[in-house]
Design an enzyme around this catalytic site. Sequence first.
Site, short mmCIF file in Angstrom:
data_model
loop_
_atom_site.label_atom_id
_atom_site.label_comp_id
_atom_site.label_asym_id
_atom_site.label_seq_id
_atom_site.Cartn_x
_atom_site.Cartn_y
_atom_site.Cartn_z
N HIS A 134 0.84 -1.21 0.00
CA HIS A 134 0.00 0.00 0.00
C HIS A 134 0.87 1.26 0.00
O HIS A 134 0.64 2.18 -0.80
CB HIS A 134 -0.91 -0.05 1.24
CG HIS A 134 -1.74 1.16 1.48
ND1 HIS A 134 -3.10 1.20 1.23
CD2 HIS A 134 -1.42 2.39 1.98
CE1 HIS A 134 -3.58 2.40 1.56
NE2 HIS A 134 -2.58 3.13 2.02
N GLU A 135 1.86 1.31 0.86
CA GLU A 135 2.70 2.51 0.95
C GLU A 135 3.51 2.69 -0.33
O GLU A 135 3.73 3.83 -0.78
CB GLU A 135 3.61 2.45 2.18
CG GLU A 135 2.89 2.37 3.53
CD GLU A 135 1.88 3.49 3.75
OE1 GLU A 135 2.04 4.57 3.15
OE2 GLU A 135 0.91 3.28 4.51
N HIS B 133 1.41 4.50 -2.76
CA HIS B 133 1.48 5.96 -2.64
C HIS B 133 2.74 6.49 -3.33
O HIS B 133 2.70 7.46 -4.08
CB HIS B 133 1.50 6.38 -1.17
CG HIS B 133 0.18 6.25 -0.47
ND1 HIS B 133 -0.99 6.68 -1.03
CD2 HIS B 133 -0.13 5.76 0.76
CE1 HIS B 133 -1.98 6.46 -0.17
NE2 HIS B 133 -1.49 5.90 0.92
N HIS C 185 -5.65 7.37 -2.16
CA HIS C 185 -6.57 6.38 -1.61
C HIS C 185 -7.77 6.21 -2.54
O HIS C 185 -8.26 7.18 -3.13
CB HIS C 185 -7.04 6.80 -0.21
CG HIS C 185 -5.97 6.64 0.82
ND1 HIS C 185 -5.65 7.63 1.72
CD2 HIS C 185 -5.15 5.60 1.09
CE1 HIS C 185 -4.67 7.20 2.50
NE2 HIS C 185 -4.35 5.98 2.15
N TYR D 299 -9.72 2.58 1.98
CA TYR D 299 -9.89 2.62 3.43
C TYR D 299 -10.86 1.53 3.87
O TYR D 299 -11.79 1.18 3.15
CB TYR D 299 -10.55 3.93 3.83
CG TYR D 299 -9.66 5.08 4.21
CD1 TYR D 299 -8.28 5.07 3.99
CD2 TYR D 299 -10.20 6.20 4.80
CE1 TYR D 299 -7.50 6.17 4.35
CE2 TYR D 299 -9.43 7.30 5.15
CZ TYR D 299 -8.08 7.27 4.93
OH TYR D 299 -7.34 8.35 5.28
ZN ZN Z 1 -2.52 5.14 2.56
#
Ligand code: ZN
Length: 342
Positions: free
Chosen positions: A190-191, A194, A200, A251
Amino acid sequence: MKFKNSALMLSVALATFACSKDDSVVEQETLQTEKETFQGAERAYFDQSGPIQKGSYLGLPISYENVNGEYIFEGDIIIPQDMMHSKDTKLVLENGDDPELVKSVGRTGGRWPNNTVYYQIASNLPNQSRVTNAIASWESNTNLRFVARTNQSNYIYFQPGGGCSSSVGMVGGRQNINLASGCSTGNTIHEIGHAVGLWHEQSRVDRDQYVTINFNNIQAGKEHNFQTYVQRGRDGDEYTSTLDFGSIMMYGPNSFSKNGQPTITKKDGSSYSVQRTALSSDDLQGIAQMYPNGGDEPTYVNGQYYTVNGLRVYRYNDKWYYYTSSNGWREVVYRNGAWYYA
Ligand SMILES: [Zn+2]
């Protein structure tokens, strides 16, 4: 999507750790019924928070959390301090303006050239296989290649931190991905998402067609984490036609909940599961357009809107046009990383 028990236990343990200083939120964790789904969102600091401040980023106002001098938004996104301004900068420059006024990251800016991401792992980072496994997952499913840095100036630095966090897109220079011991391989995927330019999933411009944000259930002061990136003035393109509840960038339904009630529900009121095991097929579809095979520039189609380097522009006759209520449509050109009026 089900999680392995170990991952489930970890997420529950993390949530408790994250909230240990707030009894009301600890109580929330015990109220959750869907123990088998990932409920949370990555956080830059599991046990710290700070005042909400306002500034200007990419030419538009933003609310962010100042945690000991670090600028955090949406929980786990780090905004480089030198990209935060006290007042708005121009999105489109007139000829002669200083191009340094505009600097952008995002899905359409801040990409890593030649599909190549340079990285380094801090020697004191525990459990480094989280990083190498996450990189292996990216490499086996996308056109991106991750190369251990020698002397390259732009690179990701994986280091220990108080939570899981990253900047969005290639920032320039060293940019950190911070990983607390509780951040899993999935959180690391996930990171990295980014760091290569993904926002998101629930901040899609069209997310209100798919989800309801229950602001009454959001912790006080955390509401700014639930804006779309366009509401915040960030750049971004949608590469898939619908919101993907299975995105690794989505999320959880109870993220930033103050009372155990969902902060995000589907439009019909039902809940959903999110996952932190792998990039979803829709994630891969978008990433393939951001980083196509061979690293070619994206092809822009006439008659469509795009957001490029923070500006919502319209492609027509192989030229770009930008609309404001005061000026109407004006042709703009993109050069050297900034937009100019033609
Ligand atoms: Zn995030």
